[in-house]
Design a protein around this motif. Structure first.
Motif, short mmCIF file in Angstrom:
data_model
loop_
_atom_site.label_atom_id
_atom_site.label_comp_id
_atom_site.label_asym_id
_atom_site.label_seq_id
_atom_site.Cartn_x
_atom_site.Cartn_y
_atom_site.Cartn_z
N GLN A 52 7.66 2.06 7.78
CA GLN A 52 7.67 0.83 6.93
C GLN A 52 5.73 0.13 6.65
O GLN A 52 5.73 -0.56 5.58
CB GLN A 52 8.18 -0.01 7.76
N ILE A 53 4.93 0.95 7.85
CA ILE A 53 4.06 0.97 7.09
C ILE A 53 2.93 1.62 6.50
O ILE A 53 2.30 0.92 5.04
CB ILE A 53 3.00 1.26 8.58
N SER A 54 3.98 2.69 5.83
CA SER A 54 3.23 3.54 4.80
C SER A 54 3.93 2.82 3.30
O SER A 54 3.08 3.53 2.63
CB SER A 54 4.05 4.96 5.14
N PHE A 55 5.14 1.96 3.76
CA PHE A 55 5.11 0.93 1.92
C PHE A 55 4.37 0.29 1.59
O PHE A 55 4.19 0.02 0.69
CB PHE A 55 6.90 0.66 2.31
N ASN A 56 3.29 -0.51 2.49
CA ASN A 56 2.47 -1.46 2.20
C ASN A 56 1.23 -1.02 1.54
O ASN A 56 0.84 0.38 2.16
CB ASN A 56 2.39 -2.12 4.14
N PRO A 57 0.93 -1.42 1.13
CA PRO A 57 -0.86 -0.96 0.15
C PRO A 57 -1.58 -0.97 0.83
O PRO A 57 -2.47 -0.54 0.49
CB PRO A 57 -0.33 -2.24 -1.12
N GLY B 70 -1.13 -0.82 4.75
CA GLY B 70 -0.56 0.42 5.54
C GLY B 70 -0.66 1.49 5.30
O GLY B 70 -1.17 2.45 6.10
N THR B 71 -0.81 2.06 3.86
CA THR B 71 -0.80 3.52 3.82
C THR B 71 -2.27 3.84 3.88
O THR B 71 -1.98 5.47 3.89
CB THR B 71 -0.32 3.89 1.86
N ARG B 72 -3.10 3.29 3.49
CA ARG B 72 -4.34 3.65 3.90
C ARG B 72 -4.43 4.10 5.49
O ARG B 72 -5.11 4.92 5.67
CB ARG B 72 -5.61 3.38 3.24
N ALA B 73 -4.27 2.91 6.32
CA ALA B 73 -4.17 3.32 7.11
C ALA B 73 -3.60 4.47 8.50
O ALA B 73 -4.18 5.41 9.10
CB ALA B 73 -4.17 2.17 8.50
N VAL B 74 -2.23 4.84 7.34
CA VAL B 74 -0.75 5.79 7.63
C VAL B 74 -1.90 7.14 7.53
O VAL B 74 -2.20 8.18 8.25
CB VAL B 74 0.10 5.99 7.41
N VAL C 41 1.59 9.29 1.38
CA VAL C 41 0.69 9.29 2.65
C VAL C 41 1.69 10.80 2.55
O VAL C 41 1.49 11.46 3.84
CB VAL C 41 2.07 8.83 3.32
N VAL C 42 2.86 11.12 1.75
CA VAL C 42 3.17 12.57 1.63
C VAL C 42 2.89 13.21 1.53
O VAL C 42 2.37 14.46 2.04
CB VAL C 42 4.90 13.00 0.64
#
Length: 357
Positions: free
Chosen positions: A50-55, A57-61, A97-98
C-alpha cells in the motif's frame, strides 16, 4: 538521530506517504544503525504494498530496498511484496518499486518477480507499465531467468503483437543481442499463417516489419511464398499499414522475389495507382527501379494517358492531405526511432519511459 528515530518509529508508515515526511524517512534509512533499520522494516513490512502505491511512499520504499543488506530483512520485505507483484507492476507508482528490486537484488532474491510475471505474462505484457517492466526484467535477468521469460513470451507472441503495448515486448526480444537465433525463428513461426491480417493491423505490422528487417529465415521464406498469391499481395499494397510491410520486404527480399513483386505491381498498376497507399509504392518503385511499365493500363501512349497519370498524382496528393482519418506515417522504418524518442503516435505507439524513480 536516535532521539528523532525513537519519536517517529511508531508512525513511520504514515510518514513514508507524507509529502514532506517521506524525505525524513529516506534520510533516516540512510543514516540509522542496522538495529534501527530492522525496526523500520518490522514496522512497515505489512504495509509495503500500500505504501508503494503512494506517489510519496514509493520513493521511501525504494530507498529501503537500496539500503537494506541483511538477508533476513530482505526476506521479510520479499514476503510482503510478493503478495501482489502484478498489482505493483501495473500501478503508476508501484512499478518503480519492482524495477528497484530488479536493479538492487541478487538473482535469488528477485526470483519472486520472475515467478509472478511468468505466471501472468500476457496480463503484464499488455499493460502500459507492465510492458516496460518486462523489458527491465529481460535486462537484469540471469541466463536461466531470461530463458524462462522468453519462452513464455514466445508462447503468447501471436496475441501480444496485436496489442498496443504487447507488440513492444515482442520487438524487444527480437532486438536482444547475444541471443540464440532460433528464438527469432520460434517467434516468427507463430506469424507465418497470419501474415496478411497481421500486416494490416496497426500494432502487429510493426513486428512483421521487424521480422523482415532481421531477415528471420522462416519468416522470409513464408513471406516469399505469399508472392504466389497475387490477390493477397495487392491487398497489402493498398492497405494503410500493409503497404509499409511490402516496402520493407522490397528492401530486404532476394532479387528474384523483388522481380516477382515488381511484376505483380506492374501488371496491376491500373488498380494499384487508384489506391492512395498503392500509388505510394508504385511511384517509389518506378523511381528506384525504373522497371515498371510507364504506359496506361490500356497500353495507350497518348497525351491522354500522360494527363491521366498527372491527374492520378494530383488526386493522390490531395487525398493524402485531406485524409484526416488515416495514418500519418512518413516511412516504414521510422517507427523504431519514434518509439525510442517516445513519439510514436501514428500507429498507437507507447511512450516508453525511462527507468525513473
Amino acid at each position: 538521530i536516535t532521539r528523532i528515530f525513537n519519536k517517529v518509529i511508531p508512525e513511520f508508515g504514515d510518514l513514508m506517504i507524507d509529502p514532506f515526511g517521506n524525505y525524513l524517512c529516506q534520510k533516516l534509512a540512510e543514516t540509522c544503525s542496522t538495529e534501527e533499520l530492522a525496526q523500520i522494516i518490522e514496522v512497515v513490512a505489512p504495509e509495503l504494498i500500500q505504501i508503494s502505491f503512494n506517489p510519496h511512499g514509493t520513493r521511501a520504499v525504494q530507498k529501503l530496498i537500496e539500503v537494506v543488506k541483511d538477508q533476513k530483512l530482505i526476506d521479510l520485505m520479499i514476503k510482503y511484496l510478493s503478495a501482489d507483484v502484478v498489482g505493483l507492476v501495473k500501478d503508476n507508482n508501484g512499478n518503480h518499486v519492482v524495477q528497484k528490486c530488479l536493479t538492487h537484488m541478487n538473482e535469488e532474491n528477485k526470483q519472486f518477480i520472475y515467478d509472478s510475471i511468468i505466471e501472468k505474462c500476457m496480463e503484464v505484457a499488455t499493460h502500459k507499465h507492465g510492458c516496460c517492466v518486462i523489458q527491465r526484467c529481460l535486462d537484469h535477468a540471469s541466463p536461466e531467468q531470461k530463458k524462462a521469460l522468453i519462452d513464455v513470451i514466445i508462447k503468447y507472441s501471436l496475441e501480444m503483437v496485436e496489442d498496443q503495448y504487447g507488440n513492444y515486448v515482442v520487438q524487444y526480444v527480437l532486438d536482444l543481442k547475444e541471443i540464440d537465433p532460433e528464438v527469432f525463428n520460434q517467434i516468427a513461426a507463430r506469424f507465418t499463417n497470419s501474415i496478411v491480417p497481421l500486416s494490416k493491423q496497426k500494432f502487429s505490422s510493426n513486428v512483421i516489419e521487424k521480422c523482415l528487417a532481421l531477415k528471420v529465415p522462416v519468416f522470409v521464406e513464408a513471406f516469399g511464398n505469399l508472392m504466389n498469391d497475387e490477390k493477397s499481395v495487392i491487398e497489402l499494397i493498398c492497405d494503410s499499414f500493409g503497404n509499409y510491410v511490402v516496402q520493407r520486404y522490397i528492401s530486404n527480399a532476394p532479387e528474384s522475389q523483388q522481380e516477382l513483386l515488381i511484376k505483380i505491381i506492374s501488371e496491376n498498376q491500373g488498380q494499384i495507382k487508384n489506391e492512395q497507399f498503392g500509388f505510394k509504392i508504385f511511384t517509389k518503385l518506378q523511381k528506384n527501379y525504373n522497371v515498371l511499365d510507364d504506359q496506361s493500363p490500356t497500353g495507350n501512349t497518348s497525351t491522354q494517358g500522360s494527363e491521366q497519370r498527372s491527374m492520378d498524382s494530383g488526386n493522390y496528393m490531395q487525398n493524402r492531405g485531406n485524409n484526416q482519418g488515416g495514418p500519418n506515417r512518413n516511412d516504414g522504418g521510422n517507427y523504431n526511432n519514434n518509439y525510442k524518442q517516445g513519439n510514436n503516435q501514428n500507429r498507437g505507439g507507447y511512450n516508453n519511459y525511462n527507468n525513473n524513480n
